[in-house]
Design a protein around this motif. Structure first.
Motif, short mmCIF file in Angstrom:
data_model
loop_
_atom_site.label_atom_id
_atom_site.label_comp_id
_atom_site.label_asym_id
_atom_site.label_seq_id
_atom_site.Cartn_x
_atom_site.Cartn_y
_atom_site.Cartn_z
N UNK A 59 0.84 -1.19 0.00
CA UNK A 59 0.00 0.00 0.00
C UNK A 59 0.88 1.25 0.00
N UNK A 60 0.69 2.14 -0.98
CA UNK A 60 1.52 3.34 -1.00
C UNK A 60 1.10 4.30 0.12
N UNK A 61 1.98 5.20 0.53
CA UNK A 61 1.64 6.17 1.57
C UNK A 61 0.40 6.96 1.15
N UNK A 64 0.35 10.02 -1.25
CA UNK A 64 0.75 9.91 -2.65
C UNK A 64 -0.41 10.20 -3.61
N UNK A 65 -1.59 9.72 -3.25
CA UNK A 65 -2.73 9.87 -4.16
C UNK A 65 -3.02 11.36 -4.42
N UNK A 67 -1.03 13.81 -4.11
CA UNK A 67 0.09 14.40 -4.85
C UNK A 67 -0.03 14.10 -6.34
N UNK A 68 -0.40 12.87 -6.62
CA UNK A 68 -0.51 12.47 -8.03
C UNK A 68 -1.66 13.21 -8.70
N UNK A 69 -2.79 13.31 -7.98
CA UNK A 69 -3.93 14.02 -8.57
C UNK A 69 -3.57 15.48 -8.80
N UNK A 71 -0.54 16.62 -9.32
CA UNK A 71 0.41 16.67 -10.43
C UNK A 71 -0.33 16.58 -11.76
N UNK A 72 -1.34 15.73 -11.79
CA UNK A 72 -2.13 15.59 -13.02
C UNK A 72 -2.89 16.87 -13.32
N UNK A 85 -11.26 14.66 -3.33
CA UNK A 85 -10.20 15.62 -3.09
C UNK A 85 -10.69 16.74 -2.20
N UNK B 28 -6.58 4.19 -9.49
CA UNK B 28 -5.59 4.36 -8.42
C UNK B 28 -5.93 3.45 -7.25
N UNK B 36 2.78 0.13 -6.92
CA UNK B 36 3.75 0.61 -5.93
C UNK B 36 4.67 -0.52 -5.50
N UNK B 54 4.36 8.38 -9.09
CA UNK B 54 3.68 9.59 -9.58
C UNK B 54 3.93 9.76 -11.09
#
Lengths: 265, 181
Positions: A59-61, A64-65, A67-69, A71-72, A85, B28, B36, B54
């Protein structure tokens, strides 16, 4: 090239592991487009390796989700407004409208698809119903035939019944009938064989001769096809049986010049 | 809150191509752990893995048009995008600093320490699979799949002829296939 040899050459496994040369990759792509077996083997190898990769899931931290959203969104790919969000949602309506339109199109397409499918299923169901009805009808016919045959066998095989062969008289040389008569119960069964067809206003009549006198044993229509055993009127102390042609409904006394077959016990 | 949707792969692809954000969220939520996990396995460092992930998701999002369902499953494609990106990442990082051999031995410990927080069921599954693979088979798969080694590099590393690498790689994958497919 032999497909099985190619599949077992190891090229597929080496390809999914990234161990093949670009030339080999190109060849495999071409082969897999051409041969379903190779495509299947390739898919299986991929699946196996993916399954192995999935075993390492982690499971990612949670951060991260977001941050990715973000970034997108910065990348201009998406609008940062989904309910998941926390940031501001300026274009929620636009987004929701797009979602609604996409959903509507998908829904309509699905409905259309299902309508077509449903019509297809209805047709199949009615066809199957018809086939089922036909089979049931056929089954009933078979059951009835078995019933008749069983009855016939019972009579024929019963030693209490006497078989009387009624042979054709002059002019009816090829006609014949069989009478099964039970002296104890007086039951009479008739098996008409090769009796000619009659005009509309005529019927066959069976007579038992008792003490020299004809006694009515019942009328019947000319046989159609392979006629089963017919139960006739019971007769006591029969000496002889005969069949005459009589007007429809039968007669009280036989028309003797219309005799077709006769036989003594 | 909305109920969690559930899409078929074909629906998901359609929605992703329409740049539907809910589909993206779904993507996701359902696939990030696997992606990951693979990136961590390649990169080794969790923070760097998060950065690579990312990048991977942005690339998946941007390149979704290039995905071709005839060529395989969406998940396979995504995992490959992420894995290739991670491999490129360590390769360029390695060329910047030390030799590849060193970091390989560091980043591919057999017991895979640092993966203790992966969900338990995966541990059970992983251990069961590892029990079935020989040390060498696992090493070949990991070198190829997680480190992006070529046949020649594996041959050199494991000191065996190229032909042997090829046949052993096949045997290793057949074993996986037997275990999973």
């Amino acid at each position: 090239m032999d497909i099985q040899d190619y599949i077992s050459s190891g090229i597929i496994e080496n390809h999914v592991l990234g161990l093949t040369s670009p030339a080999e990759d190109a060849e495999l792509t071409r082969m897999s487009e051409q041969y379903p077996e190779i495509r299947q083997a390739l898919r299986e190898a991929e699946e196996a390796l993916v399954s192995y990769g999935v075993l390492h899931s982690k499971t990612p931290p949670a951060s991260v989700k977001g941050k990715i959203l973000q970034a997108l969104a910065d990348d201009g790919q998406i609008h940062p407004e989904d309910e998941n969000q926390t940031s501001s949602r300026p274009s929620k309506n636009v987004f929701m409208r797009a979602v609604a339109i996409a959903a509507s199109v998908l829904f309509l397409a699905t409905v259309g698809f299902h309508l077509i499918r449903t019509a297809d299923f209805r047709r199949q169901i009615s066809q199957l119903k018809q086939e089922k009805a036909d089979l049931i009808a056929q089954n009933e016919i078979f059951m009835a035939q078995i019933q008749e045959t069983r009855q016939e066998l019972k009579v024929i095989g019963d030693p209490a019944f006497t078989t009387v062969v009624l042979n054709g008289v002059a002019g009816y040389d090829n006609s014949r009938a069989l009478v099964y008569w039970n002296a104890a119960s007086h039951a009479v069964y008739l098996k008409p064989i090769d009796l000619p067809a009659l005009p509309q206003n005529k019927q066959y009549q069976l007579w038992g001769i008792v003490g020299g006198q004809p006694v009515n044993a019942g009328i019947y229509d000319p046989p159609v096809g392979d006629q089963a055993l017919l139960q006739m009127v019971s007769i006591e102390n029969a000496e002889m049986f005969a069949i005459t042609v009589e007007p429809t409904g039968g007669s009280d006394q036989p028309t003797l010049d219309q005799m077709v077959v006769a036989g003594k016990l | 809150m909305h109920a969690k949707p559930s899409y078929t792969e074909a629906q998901l692809i359609e929605l992703l191509k329409l740049k539907n954000q809910r589909a993206y969220n779904y993507l996701y939520d359902n696939y990030s752990a696997a992606i990951y996990g693979v990136i961590c396995k390649v990169v080794g460092d969790e923070d760097e893995a998060a950065d690579v992930m990312q990048e991977a998701f942005i690339r998946i999002w941007r390149n979704i048009e290039q995905y071709n369902a005839d060529k395989g499953r969406l998940f396979t494609w995504m995992l490959n995008v992420a894995r290739n990106l991670a491999i490129d990442y360590i390769r360029s990082a390695q060329s910047r600093k030390s030799s590849k051999t060193e970091s390989l031995t560091e980043s591919t410990p057999l017991g895979a320490p640092g993966y203790t927080d992966a969900i338990k069921i995966d541990h059970v599954g992983l251990n069961a699979v590892l029990d079935k693979l020989t040390v060498e088979q696992k090493k070949i798969i990991d070198m190829a799949y997680f480190q992006g080694y070529t046949q020649e590099e594996i041959a050199e590393e494991l000191d065996m002829p190229l032909g042997t690498v090829k046949t052993r790689a096949r045997a290793a994958l057949m074993k996986l296939k037997h275990l999973f497919v």
